[in-house]
Scaffold this motif. Structure first.
Motif, PDB file in Angstrom:
ATOM      1  N   UNK A  97       0.829  -1.337  -0.113  1.00  0.00           N
ATOM      2  CA  UNK A  97      -0.035   0.023  -0.081  1.00  0.00           C
ATOM      3  C   UNK A  97       0.849   1.395  -0.009  1.00  0.00           C
ATOM      4  N   UNK A  98       2.080   0.985   0.840  1.00  0.00           N
ATOM      5  CA  UNK A  98       2.985   2.562   0.828  1.00  0.00           C
ATOM      6  C   UNK A  98       3.473   2.749  -0.405  1.00  0.00           C
ATOM      7  N   UNK A  99       3.848   1.809  -1.235  1.00  0.00           N
ATOM      8  CA  UNK A  99       4.140   2.034  -2.720  1.00  0.00           C
ATOM      9  C   UNK A  99       3.305   2.492  -3.513  1.00  0.00           C
ATOM     10  N   UNK A 100       2.176   1.997  -3.546  1.00  0.00           N
ATOM     11  CA  UNK A 100       1.077   2.378  -4.429  1.00  0.00           C
ATOM     12  C   UNK A 100       0.467   4.003  -3.881  1.00  0.00           C
ATOM     13  N   UNK A 101       0.558   4.211  -2.808  1.00  0.00           N
ATOM     14  CA  UNK A 101       0.254   5.611  -2.109  1.00  0.00           C
ATOM     15  C   UNK A 101       1.278   6.451  -2.466  1.00  0.00           C
ATOM     16  N   UNK A 102       2.785   6.272  -2.516  1.00  0.00           N
ATOM     17  CA  UNK A 102       3.477   7.102  -3.127  1.00  0.00           C
ATOM     18  C   UNK A 102       3.263   7.354  -4.548  1.00  0.00           C
ATOM     19  N   UNK A 103       2.928   6.143  -5.192  1.00  0.00           N
ATOM     20  CA  UNK A 103       2.699   6.604  -6.814  1.00  0.00           C
ATOM     21  C   UNK A 103       1.387   7.514  -6.872  1.00  0.00           C
ATOM     22  N   UNK A 104       0.497   7.402  -6.162  1.00  0.00           N
ATOM     23  CA  UNK A 104      -0.787   8.245  -6.122  1.00  0.00           C
ATOM     24  C   UNK A 104      -0.332   9.757  -5.802  1.00  0.00           C
ATOM     25  N   UNK A 105       0.532   9.869  -4.724  1.00  0.00           N
ATOM     26  CA  UNK A 105       0.966  11.199  -4.422  1.00  0.00           C
ATOM     27  C   UNK A 105       1.629  11.949  -5.520  1.00  0.00           C
ATOM     28  N   UNK A 106       2.610  11.209  -6.207  1.00  0.00           N
ATOM     29  CA  UNK A 106       3.557  11.581  -7.222  1.00  0.00           C
ATOM     30  C   UNK A 106       2.580  11.882  -8.551  1.00  0.00           C
ATOM     31  N   UNK A 107       1.774  11.041  -8.630  1.00  0.00           N
ATOM     32  CA  UNK A 107       0.916  11.120  -9.963  1.00  0.00           C
ATOM     33  C   UNK A 107      -0.401  12.257 -10.025  1.00  0.00           C
ATOM     34  N   UNK A 108      -0.743  12.808  -8.842  1.00  0.00           N
ATOM     35  CA  UNK A 108      -1.906  13.453  -8.702  1.00  0.00           C
ATOM     36  C   UNK A 108      -1.481  14.977  -9.146  1.00  0.00           C
ATOM     37  N   UNK A 109      -2.252  15.431  -9.830  1.00  0.00           N
ATOM     38  CA  UNK A 109      -1.973  16.686 -10.707  1.00  0.00           C
ATOM     39  C   UNK A 109      -1.856  17.787  -9.541  1.00  0.00           C
ATOM     40  N   UNK A 110      -2.776  18.149  -8.735  1.00  0.00           N
ATOM     41  CA  UNK A 110      -2.811  19.149  -7.595  1.00  0.00           C
ATOM     42  C   UNK A 110      -1.562  19.177  -6.811  1.00  0.00           C
ATOM     43  N   UNK A 111      -1.152  17.808  -6.406  1.00  0.00           N
ATOM     44  CA  UNK A 111       0.143  17.730  -5.646  1.00  0.00           C
ATOM     45  C   UNK A 111       1.200  18.416  -6.378  1.00  0.00           C
ATOM     46  N   UNK A 112       1.459  18.117  -7.802  1.00  0.00           N
ATOM     47  CA  UNK A 112       2.278  18.429  -8.493  1.00  0.00           C
ATOM     48  C   UNK A 112       2.381  19.891  -8.856  1.00  0.00           C
ATOM     49  N   UNK A 113       0.977  20.479  -8.847  1.00  0.00           N
ATOM     50  CA  UNK A 113       1.014  21.942  -9.136  1.00  0.00           C
ATOM     51  C   UNK A 113       1.143  22.848  -7.927  1.00  0.00           C
ATOM     52  N   UNK A 114       0.976  22.325  -6.828  1.00  0.00           N
ATOM     53  CA  UNK A 114       0.744  23.137  -5.510  1.00  0.00           C
ATOM     54  C   UNK A 114       2.064  22.945  -4.752  1.00  0.00           C
ATOM     55  N   UNK A 115       2.231  21.672  -4.216  1.00  0.00           N
ATOM     56  CA  UNK A 115       2.976  21.461  -3.296  1.00  0.00           C
ATOM     57  C   UNK A 115       4.258  22.136  -3.162  1.00  0.00           C
ATOM     58  N   UNK A 116       4.813  22.340  -4.240  1.00  0.00           N
ATOM     59  CA  UNK A 116       6.181  23.097  -4.414  1.00  0.00           C
ATOM     60  C   UNK A 116       6.165  24.522  -4.406  1.00  0.00           C
ATOM     61  N   UNK A 117       5.042  25.007  -3.924  1.00  0.00           N
ATOM     62  CA  UNK A 117       5.059  26.537  -4.068  1.00  0.00           C
ATOM     63  C   UNK A 117       4.954  27.001  -2.713  1.00  0.00           C
ATOM     64  N   UNK A 118       5.620  28.372  -2.554  1.00  0.00           N
ATOM     65  CA  UNK A 118       6.170  28.824  -1.176  1.00  0.00           C
ATOM     66  C   UNK A 118       4.628  29.290  -0.230  1.00  0.00           C
ATOM     67  N   UNK A 119       3.779  28.469  -0.422  1.00  0.00           N
ATOM     68  CA  UNK A 119       2.452  28.745   0.512  1.00  0.00           C
ATOM     69  C   UNK A 119       2.926  28.312   1.885  1.00  0.00           C
ATOM     70  N   UNK A 120       2.148  28.793   3.131  1.00  0.00           N
ATOM     71  CA  UNK A 120       2.250  28.273   4.257  1.00  0.00           C
ATOM     72  C   UNK A 120       1.703  27.187   4.216  1.00  0.00           C
ATOM     73  N   UNK A 121       0.489  27.026   3.524  1.00  0.00           N
ATOM     74  CA  UNK A 121      -0.184  25.666   3.389  1.00  0.00           C
ATOM     75  C   UNK A 121       0.568  24.468   3.068  1.00  0.00           C
ATOM     76  N   UNK A 122       1.473  24.682   2.118  1.00  0.00           N
ATOM     77  CA  UNK A 122       2.285  23.589   1.689  1.00  0.00           C
ATOM     78  C   UNK A 122       3.225  23.146   2.796  1.00  0.00           C
ATOM     79  N   UNK A 123       4.081  23.884   3.758  1.00  0.00           N
ATOM     80  CA  UNK A 123       4.895  23.452   4.807  1.00  0.00           C
ATOM     81  C   UNK A 123       3.593  22.978   5.692  1.00  0.00           C
ATOM     82  N   UNK A 124       2.681  23.320   5.842  1.00  0.00           N
ATOM     83  CA  UNK A 124       1.765  22.840   6.898  1.00  0.00           C
ATOM     84  C   UNK A 124       1.274  21.389   6.591  1.00  0.00           C
TER      85      UNK A 124
END
Length: 517
Positions: free
Chosen positions: A145-172
């Motif tokens: 499940x951990x491998x598949x969860x990481x795959x889902x995290x990498x493949x999700x468009x919004x995570x890709x689009x948002x998580x590397x931005x410098x919002x406080x929400x991202x570090x949160x």
């Protein structure tokens, strides 16, 4: 996006082991390695991810973190009205102030590095979040499940689009996943992944200090732990109060140093956003928006898999956490996608569970729990259903991620990148932004201390009074003409959207501006 440059102004240039400790392989061999290798893989992926982000999403990425950090280190930068009212803590901007100071000392504060470095720094935090998502999934359900969860995290468009931005929400979001990993009531303790409630409290306290609304999450997990722990007095008196007081005291001291007076940011934040509905000034949505639009857009095509995982895993604690967060944020009038970002990775864990269940559905047992993990051979043959599901997710999320990161609302970033390079060469003397306020990055991207003016949109105490942004949109030509009457010297550059440029073309020609190439 249009940039108008005044003729002859400012120069002549163009304007090993599985997580269970055994030898069973995970679904993806690249993930079936030590935490160090998983982290390095995630870091490489997130750094490429950060370099691909070329678009503008929300003003807070620049104006509430980088702009404040830039002013702290270099002495110039715009402080929005929130900082004058004391509803923002300096804790998050100081993370990037450290980066800027390092660039200043080493002389690496060139336009290109100043633009790219903050998101590259955030990619390190994102990779840590990816690693802890893997570890949390492994502790809950095992390596498959951990491998598949990481795959889902990498493949999700919004995570890709948002998580590397410098919002406080991202570090949160990163801190939330880390804190849940250490939190006892979320999962059972094991020798491979021991729980540590004190570490969880420290991480949760800093998440709340960075983003006070994170208390919505930690109130839930805290009350759950209080209900389940046998020693409630110890939990409250010897852990929650001391750790919470230390972190609150530290952030108050930092804010006292930076503000110059005592400011209790969480209290001011609560008063403005919850008690007075101050956030409604920036727009409201119907109460059901997160359930019918917002969170579903973030999950996108992962939605059916997450719902399947929620029902099949029967993990009521984590599924209730998602529901709790969405419900509380639904009470507020002002809603944004990034507000509920911290629970998106949790929903993706459930997607990972659904994929792992599909993978083992043809074996003698369909259980994917950690205690009953199905042993498999190195080369498990995927069923047609699994192959089709993976292809469906990649075919829908990759184009979405690339479009949103490379194309959608790119103009404002490109405009400031161009002006930063021109200012570095001494070709920009002053800039006027004729567009809705905070539509572009500011000094943190330009990195030159030259006069700049944008249309103010500070919330007014008087209802119905139009701010400068609204006045300009109502009558662009009249507003610009009135502004020009007070010029002692015209700006060397004007930045505006193409839709307004057509309405101001004669004005631009009259004042000797030409389109920058």
């Amino acid at each position: 996006m249009e940039i108008r440059k005044r003729k002859n102004a400012g120069g002549d240039g163009d304007g090993g082991a599985s997580a269970n400790g055994g030898d069973d392989p995970d679904s993806f061999s690249v993930f079936s390695r030590s935490p160090r290798r998983i982290f390095l893989f995630c870091l490489a992926f997130r750094m490429v991810n950060a370099m691909l982000i070329q678009t503008y999403f929300n003003p807070d990425e620049h104006w509430q973190s980088l702009e404040v950090a830039h002013r702290t280190v270099f002495g110039y930068g715009y402080m929005t009205w929130e900082w004058k009212r004391g509803i923002r803590s300096y804790l998050h901007p100081m993370v990037f102030a450290f980066l800027y100071k390092l660039l200043q000392v080493t002389g690496l504060d060139t336009p290109y590095i100043m633009i790219k470095a903050p998101r590259l720094m955030q990619s390190i935090f994102s990779a840590i979040g990816d690693l802890y998502l893997y570890k949390l999934s492994d502790a809950l359900y095992g390596g498959n499940v951990a491998s598949w969860s990481l795959f889902c995290q990498m493949a999700n468009w919004f995570i890709f689009f948002c998580l590397n931005r410098t919002f406080s929400n991202c570090l949160e979001t990163v801190l939330t996943i880390m804190g849940l990993y250490y939190w006892p009531c979320i999962r059972d303790s094991s020798t491979d992944y021991p729980v540590n409630r004190k570490w969880g409290l420290v991480i949760g306290a800093f998440a709340c200090a960075i983003r006070p609304t994170s208390a919505i999450i930690w109130l839930y997990v805290g009350m759950l732990e209080l209900f389940l722990t046998p020693n409630k007095v110890k939990f409250i008196m010897l852990e929650v109060i001391p750790i919470g007081s230390l972190v609150l005291g530290f952030t108050c001291l930092l804010d006292r140093l930076m503000y110059g007076s005592w400011v209790i940011v969480p209290l001011n934040f609560l008063k403005f956003n919850f008690l007075s509905s101050g956030g409604d000034y920036y727009g409201t949505h119907p109460w059901h928006w997160y359930f019918t639009q917002g969170f579903l857009v973030m999950l996108f095509t992962f939605t059916p898999f997450s719902i399947t995982g929620i029902f099949n895993s029967k993990n009521q604690k984590l599924s209730a956490l998602i529901l709790w967060v969405l419900a509380i944020y639904s009470v507020l009038g002002h809603k944004e996608f990034r507000f509920v970002l911290p629970v998106l990775p949790i929903a993706l864990i459930f997607s990972g569970y659904a994929f792992a269940q599909m993978e083992v559905s043809g074996s003698s047992s369909t259980s994917v729990t950690k205690k009953k993990q199905v042993p498999r051979q190195n080369h498990t043959k995927w069923s047609p259903k699994l192959r089709l599901s993976v292809f469906f997710l990649l075919a829908t999320n990759i184009p979405m991620a690339l479009y949103m990161s490379l194309v959608h609302q790119r103009g404002t970033e490109d405009a400031m990148n161009y002006l930063s390079d021109e200012a570095y060469k001494g070709r920009v003397k002053s800039i006027l932004f004729l567009m809705p306020c905070h539509s572009t990055p500011y000094y943190s991207t330009l990195h030159r201390n030259i006069p700049m003016q944008f249309l103010d949109c500070t919330p007014s105490e008087e209802k119905g009074q139009l701010d400068e942004s609204d006045q300009f949109l109502v009558n662009p030509l009249g507003f610009a003409s009135e502004l020009a009457r007070n010029w002692s010297e015209p700006p060397s550059h004007i930045v505006l959207f193409a839709s307004e440029e057509t309405k101001l073309r004669d004005f631009m020609i009259q004042h000797s501006f030409k389109e920058a190439s």
